[in-house]
Design an enzyme around this catalytic site. Structure first.
Site, PDB file in Angstrom:
ATOM      1  N   CYS A  52       0.981   5.390  10.529  1.00 51.97           N
ATOM      2  CA  CYS A  52       0.634   4.000  10.233  1.00 51.97           C
ATOM      3  C   CYS A  52       0.758   3.130  11.478  1.00 51.97           C
ATOM      4  O   CYS A  52       0.505   1.951  11.447  1.00 51.97           O
ATOM      5  CB  CYS A  52       1.487   3.449   9.106  1.00 51.97           C
ATOM      6  N   HIS A  59       0.797  -1.237   0.000  1.00 55.32           N
ATOM      7  CA  HIS A  59       0.000   0.000   0.000  1.00 55.32           C
ATOM      8  C   HIS A  59       0.826   1.281   0.000  1.00 55.32           C
ATOM      9  O   HIS A  59       0.265   2.377  -0.043  1.00 55.32           O
ATOM     10  CB  HIS A  59      -1.027  -0.010   1.134  1.00 55.32           C
TER      11      HIS A  59
HETATM   12  N1  PLP Z   1       7.818  -0.449   8.177  1.00 52.54           N
HETATM   13  C1  PLP Z   1       7.768   0.855   7.885  1.00 52.54           C
HETATM   14  C2  PLP Z   1       9.026   1.630   7.776  1.00 52.54           C
HETATM   15  C3  PLP Z   1       6.535   1.483   7.673  1.00 52.54           C
HETATM   16  O1  PLP Z   1       6.491   2.777   7.391  1.00 52.54           O
HETATM   17  C4  PLP Z   1       5.351   0.705   7.774  1.00 52.54           C
HETATM   18  C5  PLP Z   1       4.023   1.329   7.611  1.00 52.54           C
HETATM   19  O2  PLP Z   1       3.875   2.490   7.536  1.00 52.54           O
HETATM   20  C6  PLP Z   1       5.466  -0.661   8.062  1.00 52.54           C
HETATM   21  C7  PLP Z   1       6.717  -1.206   8.263  1.00 52.54           C
HETATM   22  C8  PLP Z   1       4.262  -1.539   8.167  1.00 52.54           C
HETATM   23  O3  PLP Z   1       3.729  -1.855   6.907  1.00 52.54           O
HETATM   24  P1  PLP Z   1       2.225  -2.389   6.803  1.00 52.54           P
HETATM   25  O4  PLP Z   1       1.332  -1.218   7.020  1.00 52.54           O
HETATM   26  O5  PLP Z   1       2.107  -2.957   5.432  1.00 52.54           O
HETATM   27  O6  PLP Z   1       2.065  -3.421   7.858  1.00 52.54           O
END
Ligand code: PLP
Length: 386
Positions: A327, A204
């Protein structure tokens, strides 16, 4: 005007992403493990996306796996390596500025008896390479350092980390959380990322769907699977494949790769325009993003304001930004990244993250500049939000 500047939190899926997903969900909805024609049709999407994903990294198809998200890829890398290598050593090295998808499993491993060392950073999130150098011991089994920081856009020196590992402990594996780097900086496992053993990405963040991730594991490495069951994904990641998500992810990789230069140019023009405008028009601001960062992020502290208040004010003008790492579900807490960079509480409080995509335009940035200037000036004058 509607201006979306929260692309590090998530991106708008490409129309083509949605189209292929709709086709898979409505027509080619078979289980890729089924032997009949519907199953074979579904399996074709998975195979195609795997090829695209592998090629985008300079990896082979047998070295890449689909997971449910970037978080799962990160968790799998840490827990899977720790479990498989427990007898070879007890130390894991990571950084103080990782995403919680790394920090939480690291904490779990600490509670299981592993020693975890968190490498620090400077004011612009550059890694303390001296600390890393002295941290790598014979006992180290894994070094996990993100490729691009999600809050500042700082690019971590993956190539130098590999060199350090090679000179100090060849047996230590290197994982990189490349969720914010994929599609934003050149990444080639035969080039600048050569020597990286495991690498995580997420759909995403590159105009693919949410709920799909990817994990690269160098051929021949023994990593204990995290999700076990029916043996899908070459017996490494069980669970019926998210065929629509995988197909959408594959399409997004294809489009973003084919347009890499155009995308980088558009992001960098938007970011430079905004950064220069802010510099020229507002006093008392601090750029927490270094000059040599990825083109996708601009983190700025507007002194004498609160990022959260700015966020909601700009939202009224149709501008969508973030105060930090949106996130993570810990939306209220202060940024551990800016904290680790040594920013003062007031600098953290006034921090805003603008994050760009290829769809942002200069016209949008002119509008954002005007609205940010107005909001910051007003709040500084009122001071009543304190
Ligand atoms: N690692 C980093 C550096 C991120 O910025 C994010 C999400 O923003 C993730 C991991 C996690 O990814 P996901 O939302 O696909 O679990």
């Amino acid at each position: 005007m509607f201006v979306y500047l929260d692309n590090s939190a998530t991106t708008k899926p490409y129309n083509e992403t949605v189209e292929v997903m709709t086709k898979v969900l409505t027509e080619d909805f078979g289980n890729p493990s089924s032997l009949h024609t519907l199953g074979i049709a579904a399996e074709k999407y998975v195979r195609g996306a795997r090829k695209t994903f592998a090629q985008s990294l300079g990896a082979s198809e047998e070295e890449v796996y689909f997971t449910s998200c970037g978080t799962e890829s990160d968790n799998t890398a840490l827990m899977g390596v720790a479990q498989a290598r427990r007898r070879s050593g007890n130390k894991i090295i990571t950084t103080a500025v990782e995403h919680p998808a790394i920090l939480e499993p690291a904490k779990r491993l600490e509670s299981m008896g592993f020693e975890v060392e968190y490498i620090g950073v400077d004011k612009q999130c550059h890694l303390d390479m001296e600390q890393l150098k002295s941290a790598i011991t014979d006992d180290t089994v894994l070094i996990s350092v993100m490729a691009v920081n999600n809050e500042t856009g700082t690019i971590m020196p993956v190539e130098e980390i590999v060199k350090l590992r090679d000179s100090l402990n060849k047996n230590a594996l290197i994982h990189t959380d490349a969720v914010q780097a994929y599609g934003k900086i050149p990444m080639d496992l035969r080039g600048g990322f050569k020597g990286v053993d495991l690498l995580s990405v997420s759909g995403h963040k590159i105009h693919g769907p949410k709920g799909i991730g990817g994990l690269y594991i160098k051929k021949g490495l023994n990593v204990t699977p995290f999700i076990i069951g029916g043996g899908q994904e070459k017996h490494f990641r069980s669970g019926t494949e998210n065929t629509a998500g995988i197909a959408g992810f594959g399409k997004a990789i294809e489009i973003s790769n084919n347009n890499f230069e155009h995308r980088i140019k558009a992001m960098s023009e938007a970011k430079d325009f905004l950064a220069n405008g802010l510099k020229a028009e507002l006093k008392d601001i601090i750029f927490n993003t270094p000059e040599d960062s990825a083109v996708s992020v601009l983190n700025v502290s507007f002194m004498g304001t609160r990022g959260e208040v700015l966020l909601h004010t700009l939202e009224q003008d149709g501008i969508f930004i973030s105060t930090g790492s949106a996130c993570s579900s810990n939306k209220k807490g202060q940024s551990h990244v800016l904290g680790a960079m040594g920013l003062k509480p007031k600098e953290i409080e006034g921090a805003i993250r603008f994050s760009f995509s290829e769809f942002n335009t200069i016209e949008e940035m002119e509008y954002v500049l005007e609205k940010v200037k107005k909001a910051v000036t007003r709040f500084r004058k009122l001071g009543s939000f304190r």
